[in-house]
Design a protein around this motif. Structure first.
Motif, PDB file in Angstrom:
ATOM      1  N   PHE A  74       0.783  -1.238   0.000  1.00 54.66           N
ATOM      2  CA  PHE A  74       0.000   0.000   0.000  1.00 54.66           C
ATOM      3  C   PHE A  74       0.808   1.279   0.000  1.00 54.66           C
ATOM      4  O   PHE A  74       0.397   2.276  -0.568  1.00 54.66           O
ATOM      5  CB  PHE A  74      -0.972   0.012   1.190  1.00 54.66           C
ATOM      6  CG  PHE A  74      -1.969  -1.101   1.132  1.00 54.66           C
ATOM      7  CD1 PHE A  74      -2.924  -1.141   0.133  1.00 54.66           C
ATOM      8  CD2 PHE A  74      -1.927  -2.130   2.049  1.00 54.66           C
ATOM      9  CE1 PHE A  74      -3.846  -2.180   0.064  1.00 54.66           C
ATOM     10  CE2 PHE A  74      -2.852  -3.165   1.997  1.00 54.66           C
ATOM     11  CZ  PHE A  74      -3.807  -3.193   1.008  1.00 54.66           C
ATOM     12  N   TRP A  75       1.938   1.282   0.673  1.00 53.76           N
ATOM     13  CA  TRP A  75       2.691   2.526   0.796  1.00 53.76           C
ATOM     14  C   TRP A  75       4.177   2.230   0.706  1.00 53.76           C
ATOM     15  O   TRP A  75       4.709   1.470   1.502  1.00 53.76           O
ATOM     16  CB  TRP A  75       2.438   3.211   2.140  1.00 53.76           C
ATOM     17  CG  TRP A  75       1.043   3.671   2.302  1.00 53.76           C
ATOM     18  CD1 TRP A  75       0.501   4.840   1.850  1.00 53.76           C
ATOM     19  CD2 TRP A  75      -0.022   2.985   2.976  1.00 53.76           C
ATOM     20  NE1 TRP A  75      -0.818   4.912   2.191  1.00 53.76           N
ATOM     21  CE2 TRP A  75      -1.167   3.791   2.883  1.00 53.76           C
ATOM     22  CE3 TRP A  75      -0.112   1.765   3.631  1.00 53.76           C
ATOM     23  CZ2 TRP A  75      -2.384   3.421   3.434  1.00 53.76           C
ATOM     24  CZ3 TRP A  75      -1.324   1.400   4.168  1.00 53.76           C
ATOM     25  CH2 TRP A  75      -2.442   2.220   4.062  1.00 53.76           C
ATOM     26  N   SER A  76       4.839   2.880  -0.237  1.00 51.85           N
ATOM     27  CA  SER A  76       6.290   2.723  -0.279  1.00 51.85           C
ATOM     28  C   SER A  76       6.925   3.597   0.806  1.00 51.85           C
ATOM     29  O   SER A  76       7.977   3.286   1.322  1.00 51.85           O
ATOM     30  CB  SER A  76       6.824   3.102  -1.660  1.00 51.85           C
ATOM     31  OG  SER A  76       6.491   4.443  -1.954  1.00 51.85           O
ATOM     32  N   ASP A  77       6.272   4.682   1.126  1.00 51.18           N
ATOM     33  CA  ASP A  77       6.734   5.568   2.194  1.00 51.18           C
ATOM     34  C   ASP A  77       5.631   5.591   3.247  1.00 51.18           C
ATOM     35  O   ASP A  77       4.756   6.434   3.227  1.00 51.18           O
ATOM     36  CB  ASP A  77       6.984   6.979   1.635  1.00 51.18           C
ATOM     37  CG  ASP A  77       7.525   7.934   2.690  1.00 51.18           C
ATOM     38  OD1 ASP A  77       7.988   7.464   3.748  1.00 51.18           O
ATOM     39  OD2 ASP A  77       7.469   9.144   2.456  1.00 51.18           O
ATOM     40  N   TRP A  78       5.671   4.610   4.132  1.00 44.19           N
ATOM     41  CA  TRP A  78       4.605   4.431   5.115  1.00 44.19           C
ATOM     42  C   TRP A  78       4.568   5.625   6.056  1.00 44.19           C
ATOM     43  O   TRP A  78       5.418   5.776   6.929  1.00 44.19           O
ATOM     44  CB  TRP A  78       4.846   3.148   5.912  1.00 44.19           C
ATOM     45  CG  TRP A  78       3.808   2.879   6.941  1.00 44.19           C
ATOM     46  CD1 TRP A  78       3.773   3.375   8.207  1.00 44.19           C
ATOM     47  CD2 TRP A  78       2.656   2.062   6.805  1.00 44.19           C
ATOM     48  NE1 TRP A  78       2.678   2.920   8.878  1.00 44.19           N
ATOM     49  CE2 TRP A  78       1.971   2.112   8.026  1.00 44.19           C
ATOM     50  CE3 TRP A  78       2.124   1.300   5.773  1.00 44.19           C
ATOM     51  CZ2 TRP A  78       0.781   1.413   8.249  1.00 44.19           C
ATOM     52  CZ3 TRP A  78       0.950   0.610   6.003  1.00 44.19           C
ATOM     53  CH2 TRP A  78       0.301   0.674   7.226  1.00 44.19           C
ATOM     54  N   ARG A  79       3.609   6.491   5.837  1.00 45.63           N
ATOM     55  CA  ARG A  79       3.378   7.589   6.765  1.00 45.63           C
ATOM     56  C   ARG A  79       1.882   7.809   6.874  1.00 45.63           C
ATOM     57  O   ARG A  79       1.182   7.869   5.869  1.00 45.63           O
ATOM     58  CB  ARG A  79       4.051   8.878   6.294  1.00 45.63           C
ATOM     59  CG  ARG A  79       5.557   8.835   6.496  1.00 45.63           C
ATOM     60  CD  ARG A  79       6.169  10.176   6.255  1.00 45.63           C
ATOM     61  NE  ARG A  79       6.028  10.515   4.844  1.00 45.63           N
ATOM     62  CZ  ARG A  79       6.164  11.745   4.369  1.00 45.63           C
ATOM     63  NH1 ARG A  79       6.433  12.731   5.159  1.00 45.63           N
ATOM     64  NH2 ARG A  79       6.020  11.978   3.076  1.00 45.63           N
ATOM     65  N   GLY A  80       1.433   7.913   8.062  1.00 42.95           N
ATOM     66  CA  GLY A  80       0.029   8.149   8.310  1.00 42.95           C
ATOM     67  C   GLY A  80      -0.229   8.150   9.797  1.00 42.95           C
ATOM     68  O   GLY A  80       0.702   8.057  10.592  1.00 42.95           O
ATOM     69  N   SER A  81      -1.487   8.262  10.135  1.00 39.49           N
ATOM     70  CA  SER A  81      -1.860   8.319  11.541  1.00 39.49           C
ATOM     71  C   SER A  81      -3.119   7.515  11.790  1.00 39.49           C
ATOM     72  O   SER A  81      -4.117   7.671  11.074  1.00 39.49           O
ATOM     73  CB  SER A  81      -2.111   9.767  11.981  1.00 39.49           C
ATOM     74  OG  SER A  81      -0.915  10.496  11.970  1.00 39.49           O
ATOM     75  N   HIS A  82      -3.043   6.666  12.800  1.00 40.54           N
ATOM     76  CA  HIS A  82      -4.220   5.984  13.310  1.00 40.54           C
ATOM     77  C   HIS A  82      -4.858   6.882  14.372  1.00 40.54           C
ATOM     78  O   HIS A  82      -4.160   7.368  15.270  1.00 40.54           O
ATOM     79  CB  HIS A  82      -3.839   4.655  13.974  1.00 40.54           C
ATOM     80  CG  HIS A  82      -3.525   3.570  13.009  1.00 40.54           C
ATOM     81  ND1 HIS A  82      -2.277   3.412  12.454  1.00 40.54           N
ATOM     82  CD2 HIS A  82      -4.302   2.579  12.506  1.00 40.54           C
ATOM     83  CE1 HIS A  82      -2.288   2.364  11.647  1.00 40.54           C
ATOM     84  NE2 HIS A  82      -3.504   1.840  11.660  1.00 40.54           N
ATOM     85  N   PHE A  83      -6.142   7.079  14.266  1.00 42.74           N
ATOM     86  CA  PHE A  83      -6.893   7.804  15.289  1.00 42.74           C
ATOM     87  C   PHE A  83      -7.803   6.788  15.950  1.00 42.74           C
ATOM     88  O   PHE A  83      -8.590   6.118  15.281  1.00 42.74           O
ATOM     89  CB  PHE A  83      -7.704   8.951  14.666  1.00 42.74           C
ATOM     90  CG  PHE A  83      -6.819  10.053  14.161  1.00 42.74           C
ATOM     91  CD1 PHE A  83      -6.455  11.101  14.980  1.00 42.74           C
ATOM     92  CD2 PHE A  83      -6.324  10.014  12.867  1.00 42.74           C
ATOM     93  CE1 PHE A  83      -5.616  12.105  14.515  1.00 42.74           C
ATOM     94  CE2 PHE A  83      -5.482  11.003  12.391  1.00 42.74           C
ATOM     95  CZ  PHE A  83      -5.131  12.060  13.216  1.00 42.74           C
ATOM     96  N   LEU A  84      -7.675   6.653  17.269  1.00 41.88           N
ATOM     97  CA  LEU A  84      -8.401   5.635  18.020  1.00 41.88           C
ATOM     98  C   LEU A  84      -9.468   6.272  18.891  1.00 41.88           C
ATOM     99  O   LEU A  84      -9.249   7.333  19.480  1.00 41.88           O
ATOM    100  CB  LEU A  84      -7.447   4.850  18.919  1.00 41.88           C
ATOM    101  CG  LEU A  84      -6.235   4.205  18.242  1.00 41.88           C
ATOM    102  CD1 LEU A  84      -5.374   3.502  19.286  1.00 41.88           C
ATOM    103  CD2 LEU A  84      -6.654   3.259  17.137  1.00 41.88           C
ATOM    104  N   SER A  85     -10.599   5.585  19.001  1.00 40.66           N
ATOM    105  CA  SER A  85     -11.628   6.006  19.941  1.00 40.66           C
ATOM    106  C   SER A  85     -11.203   5.596  21.353  1.00 40.66           C
ATOM    107  O   SER A  85     -10.232   4.857  21.535  1.00 40.66           O
ATOM    108  CB  SER A  85     -12.964   5.335  19.610  1.00 40.66           C
ATOM    109  OG  SER A  85     -12.908   3.942  19.927  1.00 40.66           O
ATOM    110  N   GLU A  86     -11.946   6.053  22.319  1.00 39.08           N
ATOM    111  CA  GLU A  86     -11.758   5.547  23.681  1.00 39.08           C
ATOM    112  C   GLU A  86     -12.152   4.073  23.648  1.00 39.08           C
ATOM    113  O   GLU A  86     -13.252   3.733  23.237  1.00 39.08           O
ATOM    114  CB  GLU A  86     -12.644   6.307  24.660  1.00 39.08           C
ATOM    115  CG  GLU A  86     -12.589   5.810  26.077  1.00 39.08           C
ATOM    116  CD  GLU A  86     -11.231   5.980  26.743  1.00 39.08           C
ATOM    117  OE1 GLU A  86     -10.941   5.206  27.669  1.00 39.08           O
ATOM    118  OE2 GLU A  86     -10.469   6.878  26.363  1.00 39.08           O
ATOM    119  N   PRO A  87     -11.247   3.174  24.014  1.00 38.74           N
ATOM    120  CA  PRO A  87     -11.583   1.752  23.922  1.00 38.74           C
ATOM    121  C   PRO A  87     -12.554   1.327  25.020  1.00 38.74           C
ATOM    122  O   PRO A  87     -12.520   1.852  26.127  1.00 38.74           O
ATOM    123  CB  PRO A  87     -10.220   1.066  24.111  1.00 38.74           C
ATOM    124  CG  PRO A  87      -9.417   2.039  24.897  1.00 38.74           C
ATOM    125  CD  PRO A  87      -9.890   3.406  24.483  1.00 38.74           C
ATOM    126  N   GLY A  88     -13.406   0.393  24.679  1.00 40.93           N
ATOM    127  CA  GLY A  88     -14.231  -0.268  25.682  1.00 40.93           C
ATOM    128  C   GLY A  88     -13.454  -1.485  26.151  1.00 40.93           C
ATOM    129  O   GLY A  88     -13.190  -2.380  25.346  1.00 40.93           O
TER     130      GLY A  88
END
Length: 168
Positions: A74-88
């Motif tokens: 998917f990405w040759s230059d892996w850059r991104g951000s995961h945004f997480l909810s408050e986990p249950g």
């Protein structure tokens, strides 16, 4: 120790465990976002299981191989951000196990150098506490919006409206 003080000790331990799991989830997202896959895979138990999009990987070596293949595909230059909810998170402090559901969104670079939403979904996790007190992922199922399997698991926690414990 009285029943009341034992209950307080258990409640504190459960809260501490839930916070440790929240930190694990945050660290896992950060390590994946910064392409530190060797450290990221250490967040899984030795015999951990990772399931995503019909693929099941068991053990750290297989889990790492899946992550590396995703990065390459998917990405040759892996850059991104995961945004997480408050986990249950539901902790069984005595057993040293927990389960959790966390909603996620992943933003990554687009072809013009900007960012776009690539995927939205939910993690269904099982955790295990190690002998030294650390929490690790025992199993993670990655579900994306639109997948039939995104529906609540049969063993997922009930919603308040289902049992009348809260008004809809």
């Amino acid at each position: 120790m009285s029943d009341s003080s034992q209950s307080t000790v258990t409640d504190v331990r459960t809260a501490e465990d839930a916070e440790a799991i929240r930190r694990l989830l945050s660290r896992q997202a950060h390590l994946r976002d910064t392409d530190q896959l060797d450290d990221w895979v250490q967040g899984y138990a030795e015999d951990g299981v990772f399931t995503a999009h019909g693929t099941v990987a068991t053990g750290r070596a297989e889990i790492l191989a899946i992550a590396e293949a995703q990065r390459a595909a998917f990405w040759s230059d892996w850059r991104g951000s995961h945004f997480l909810s408050e986990p249950g998170i539901d902790v069984d402090a005595e057993a040293g196990t927990a389960t959790g559901i966390t909603h996620y969104t992943f933003l990554g670079l687009d072809e013009d150098g900007g960012y776009k939403v690539y995927v939205v979904g939910r993690y269904h996790d099982r955790f295990v506490r190690t002998e030294d007190g650390r929490w690790l992922l025992a199993a993670r199922e990655v579900l994306t919006v639109g997948e039939e399997s995104l529906k609540p698991a049969e063993d997922a926690a009930h919603t308040p409206a289902e049992d009348g414990s809260a008004e809809a």
